[in-house]
Design a protein around this motif. Structure first.
Motif, PDB file in Angstrom:
ATOM      1  N   UNK A 247     -13.385  12.265 -50.686  1.00 55.41           N
ATOM      2  CA  UNK A 247     -14.245  11.116 -50.401  1.00 55.41           C
ATOM      3  C   UNK A 247     -13.506   9.823 -50.681  1.00 55.41           C
ATOM      4  N   UNK A 248     -13.643   8.899 -49.743  1.00 57.75           N
ATOM      5  CA  UNK A 248     -12.949   7.631 -49.905  1.00 57.75           C
ATOM      6  C   UNK A 248     -13.403   6.912 -51.181  1.00 57.75           C
ATOM      7  N   UNK A 249     -12.487   6.294 -51.861  1.00 56.74           N
ATOM      8  CA  UNK A 249     -12.763   5.501 -53.074  1.00 56.74           C
ATOM      9  C   UNK A 249     -13.432   6.287 -54.193  1.00 56.74           C
ATOM     10  N   UNK A 250     -13.233   7.581 -54.214  1.00 57.34           N
ATOM     11  CA  UNK A 250     -13.924   8.377 -55.230  1.00 57.34           C
ATOM     12  C   UNK A 250     -13.485   7.992 -56.645  1.00 57.34           C
ATOM     13  N   UNK A 251     -12.200   7.727 -56.806  1.00 57.30           N
ATOM     14  CA  UNK A 251     -11.718   7.389 -58.158  1.00 57.30           C
ATOM     15  C   UNK A 251     -12.353   6.071 -58.614  1.00 57.30           C
ATOM     16  N   UNK A 252     -12.419   5.095 -57.695  1.00 57.25           N
ATOM     17  CA  UNK A 252     -13.036   3.806 -58.029  1.00 57.25           C
ATOM     18  C   UNK A 252     -14.506   4.020 -58.386  1.00 57.25           C
ATOM     19  N   UNK A 253     -15.190   4.862 -57.591  1.00 59.26           N
ATOM     20  CA  UNK A 253     -16.611   5.105 -57.863  1.00 59.26           C
ATOM     21  C   UNK A 253     -16.801   5.734 -59.243  1.00 59.26           C
ATOM     22  N   UNK A 254     -15.960   6.694 -59.559  1.00 56.07           N
ATOM     23  CA  UNK A 254     -16.074   7.342 -60.877  1.00 56.07           C
ATOM     24  C   UNK A 254     -15.861   6.300 -61.968  1.00 56.07           C
ATOM     25  N   UNK A 255     -14.812   5.511 -61.813  1.00 54.57           N
ATOM     26  CA  UNK A 255     -14.480   4.554 -62.866  1.00 54.57           C
ATOM     27  C   UNK A 255     -15.515   3.431 -62.962  1.00 54.57           C
ATOM     28  N   UNK A 256     -16.256   3.220 -61.872  1.00 57.97           N
ATOM     29  CA  UNK A 256     -17.290   2.176 -61.903  1.00 57.97           C
ATOM     30  C   UNK A 256     -18.659   2.724 -62.284  1.00 57.97           C
ATOM     31  N   UNK A 257     -18.697   3.960 -62.702  1.00 59.87           N
ATOM     32  CA  UNK A 257     -19.946   4.501 -63.227  1.00 59.87           C
ATOM     33  C   UNK A 257     -20.946   4.912 -62.172  1.00 59.87           C
ATOM     34  N   UNK A 258     -20.517   5.041 -60.924  1.00 60.66           N
ATOM     35  CA  UNK A 258     -21.444   5.488 -59.887  1.00 60.66           C
ATOM     36  C   UNK A 258     -21.689   6.987 -60.070  1.00 60.66           C
ATOM     37  N   UNK A 259     -22.914   7.398 -59.804  1.00 54.53           N
ATOM     38  CA  UNK A 259     -23.238   8.802 -60.062  1.00 54.53           C
ATOM     39  C   UNK A 259     -22.699   9.704 -58.955  1.00 54.53           C
ATOM     40  N   UNK A 260     -21.437  10.084 -59.124  1.00 52.52           N
ATOM     41  CA  UNK A 260     -20.833  11.036 -58.188  1.00 52.52           C
ATOM     42  C   UNK A 260     -20.287  12.195 -59.009  1.00 52.52           C
ATOM     43  N   UNK A 261     -20.176  13.351 -58.362  1.00 51.26           N
ATOM     44  CA  UNK A 261     -19.577  14.502 -59.024  1.00 51.26           C
ATOM     45  C   UNK A 261     -20.415  15.042 -60.167  1.00 51.26           C
ATOM     46  N   UNK A 262     -19.796  15.921 -60.941  1.00 51.92           N
ATOM     47  CA  UNK A 262     -20.448  16.501 -62.119  1.00 51.92           C
ATOM     48  C   UNK A 262     -19.686  16.055 -63.352  1.00 51.92           C
ATOM     49  N   UNK A 263     -20.414  15.494 -64.300  1.00 50.65           N
ATOM     50  CA  UNK A 263     -19.756  15.082 -65.539  1.00 50.65           C
ATOM     51  C   UNK A 263     -20.061  16.101 -66.634  1.00 50.65           C
ATOM     52  N   UNK A 264     -19.048  16.443 -67.422  1.00 51.64           N
ATOM     53  CA  UNK A 264     -19.182  17.373 -68.550  1.00 51.64           C
ATOM     54  C   UNK A 264     -18.975  16.560 -69.812  1.00 51.64           C
ATOM     55  N   UNK A 265     -19.990  16.551 -70.654  1.00 53.45           N
ATOM     56  CA  UNK A 265     -19.917  15.712 -71.850  1.00 53.45           C
ATOM     57  C   UNK A 265     -19.040  16.337 -72.926  1.00 53.45           C
ATOM     58  N   UNK A 266     -18.262  15.500 -73.608  1.00 53.10           N
ATOM     59  CA  UNK A 266     -17.402  16.025 -74.665  1.00 53.10           C
ATOM     60  C   UNK A 266     -18.200  16.403 -75.913  1.00 53.10           C
ATOM     61  N   UNK A 267     -17.643  17.277 -76.730  1.00 51.64           N
ATOM     62  CA  UNK A 267     -18.290  17.623 -77.997  1.00 51.64           C
ATOM     63  C   UNK A 267     -18.283  16.404 -78.915  1.00 51.64           C
ATOM     64  N   UNK A 268     -19.360  16.275 -79.699  1.00 51.42           N
ATOM     65  CA  UNK A 268     -19.427  15.145 -80.631  1.00 51.42           C
ATOM     66  C   UNK A 268     -18.386  15.265 -81.730  1.00 51.42           C
ATOM     67  N   UNK A 269     -18.166  16.520 -82.170  1.00 49.45           N
ATOM     68  CA  UNK A 269     -17.179  16.721 -83.235  1.00 49.45           C
ATOM     69  C   UNK A 269     -16.033  17.543 -82.701  1.00 49.45           C
ATOM     70  N   UNK A 270     -15.080  16.900 -82.031  1.00 45.41           N
ATOM     71  CA  UNK A 270     -13.993  17.677 -81.430  1.00 45.41           C
ATOM     72  C   UNK A 270     -13.189  18.434 -82.490  1.00 45.41           C
ATOM     73  N   UNK A 271     -12.632  19.534 -82.060  1.00 48.14           N
ATOM     74  CA  UNK A 271     -11.827  20.374 -82.951  1.00 48.14           C
ATOM     75  C   UNK A 271     -10.529  19.615 -83.282  1.00 48.14           C
ATOM     76  N   UNK A 272     -10.038  19.777 -84.527  1.00 47.66           N
ATOM     77  CA  UNK A 272      -8.827  19.052 -84.958  1.00 47.66           C
ATOM     78  C   UNK A 272      -7.616  19.453 -84.121  1.00 47.66           C
ATOM     79  N   UNK A 273      -6.669  18.518 -83.990  1.00 49.78           N
ATOM     80  CA  UNK A 273      -5.528  18.703 -83.079  1.00 49.78           C
ATOM     81  C   UNK A 273      -4.730  19.985 -83.368  1.00 49.78           C
ATOM     82  N   UNK A 274      -4.436  20.239 -84.626  1.00 46.29           N
ATOM     83  CA  UNK A 274      -3.620  21.418 -84.943  1.00 46.29           C
ATOM     84  C   UNK A 274      -4.347  22.704 -84.558  1.00 46.29           C
ATOM     85  N   UNK A 275      -5.656  22.728 -84.781  1.00 45.64           N
ATOM     86  CA  UNK A 275      -6.440  23.923 -84.439  1.00 45.64           C
ATOM     87  C   UNK A 275      -6.518  24.094 -82.923  1.00 45.64           C
TER      88      UNK A 275
END
Ligand code: GLU
Length: 378
Positions: A247-275
């Motif tokens: 889709x044209x301008x999809x990256x711009x749309x994503x970066x501008x907060x337009x509701x396209x695609x599927x977003x997967x939310x990150x964990x609130x407490x990410x696992x530590x880097x070494x683990x």
């Protein structure tokens, strides 16, 4: 800004993103590189880079482009032919990127990785440092798997996984997986019945079951590998968006907060880097089966693994190697670095810590796996 757009438009807080583009949008059915498309992609990425965002591009397309050059009409089945196609195609791919990024005055670099490079702690850190340096110099690193030399044991297998691991390594804020569908559907979009899921809060096993494999002649991953990749990234605290790269301008749309695609939310407490490094990069050499008390201590009380909780030791491994910790039913609970070899564990399993010295004649540590070296899988 409402919540939804804050989720989809974290631009202000964003510093670094990884963008992955798949073979299905980089090459045509006949294996031709889609230079018109790539030129638009390059423009979008160069603009973002100019706006101050650090960008890493994970690009497929080498095998696809190589097929064309070798005169093949099917994705090679034999490994040497596939690797030859990747070698031929990768240089063609970079030639196109060099040319198109050059037109926007954006410098790029090529990095080819195998699993082996990231499983070795020193080269993991080296790769991290190289990437950081490139980003400091405002360069866009273009990464692909080092297909021509990768054998099965050291393969990432697909670029979705590679992109998630790179995003993890470089501590990106977001991972954009650009593909040829609008996002993740509640069933196969080809049946016309599925609905686009706009937001996924948690990637459950049921969700993974919903995702099918790929059917395209030129590509490797499907929705399933994208979900597995997303699972790695969200564990590392990285938001993931799967969207239609065609889709044209999809990256711009994503970066501008337009509701396209599927977003997967990150964990609130990410696992530590070494683990995360232990979990995502190390291949286990054996298994330690533990009793119910140890399961409770590891999973719910943040404890280290002691010899007393060990019921059984499977496989042959040395000190410092990665092993899986499982319960009696075989369920894998954790992956960690063991302080004792399988030979030593056979002697001290089920015994009190105070007896290690007496039994072995020496003692390295009280813990078999220290909690700092233990990544929980559940
Ligand atoms: N590394 C492969 C290539 O460049 C692509 C693998 C994938 O698409 O997941 O052709």
């Amino acid at each position: 800004m409402n919540n939804q757009s804050a989720i989809r438009n974290p631009k202000s807080a964003m510093r670094r993103i990884v963008v992955k583009v798949g073979t299905s949008i980089l090459t045509s059915d006949s294996g031709e590189l889609t230079t018109q498309y790539i030129s638009k992609l390059v423009e979008s990425l160069s603009n973002l880079r100019r706006s101050g965002l650090e960008i890493i591009l994970v690009s497929s397309g080498a095998v696809g482009a190589g097929m064309k050059r070798l005169g093949l009409t099917y994705r090679p089945k034999s490994i040497p032919l596939k690797q030859a196609a990747a070698a031929v195609g990768q240089s063609r791919l970079m030639q196109v990127y060099e040319h198109l990024f050059g037109r926007t005055k954006q410098k790029v670099a090529q990095i080819l990785l195998t699993h082996h490079d990231l499983a070795d702690r020193r080269s993991y850190i080296n790769t991290y440092n190289t990437l950081l340096t490139l980003l400091e110099y405002r360069i866009i690193p273009i990464i692909n798997e080092n297909d021509p030399v990768a054998v099965e044991e050291i393969k990432f297998g697909d670029n979705d996984t590679l992109a998630a691991l790179v995003a993890n390594l470089i501590e990106a804020d977001a991972l954009l997986l650009l593909t040829n569908t609008d996002g993740f559907y509640s069933s196969d979009p080809k049946t016309g019945q599925g609905e686009l899921i706009h937001q996924v809060d948690e990637i459950t096993d049921e969700l993974l079951d919903l995702a099918g494999g790929t059917r395209a002649a030129t590509s490797t991953g499907g929705m399933i590998t994208k979900l597995q990749a997303a699972r790695i990234a969200v564990k590392a605290g990285i938001r993931v968006i799967i969207a239609n790269g065609k889709k044209e301008n999809i990256i711009e749309e994503i970066m501008n907060g337009i509701e396209v695609g599927t977003v997967f939310l990150p964990l609130d407490n990410p696992v530590a880097a070494r683990k995360r490094w232990i979990e995502f990069h190390l291949h286990p050499k054996g298994e330690i089966v533990v009793d119910a008390g140890a399961v409770e201590a590891l999973l719910h009380r943040g404890k280290s693994l002691l010899p007393s909780g060990i019921l059984e030791v499977k496989g042959s491994f040395g000190t410092g190697e990665a092993v899986v910790v499982a319960d009696k039913s075989g369920k894998e609970l954790a992956k960690g670095l063991t302080n004792y070899s399988s030979y030593e564990l056979e002697k001290i399993k089920g015994k009190q810590t105070s007896r290690i010295d007496e039994i072995l004649g020496y003692k390295y540590y009280d813990e078999v796996i220290h909690r700092d070296n233990l990544a929980l899988l559940t």
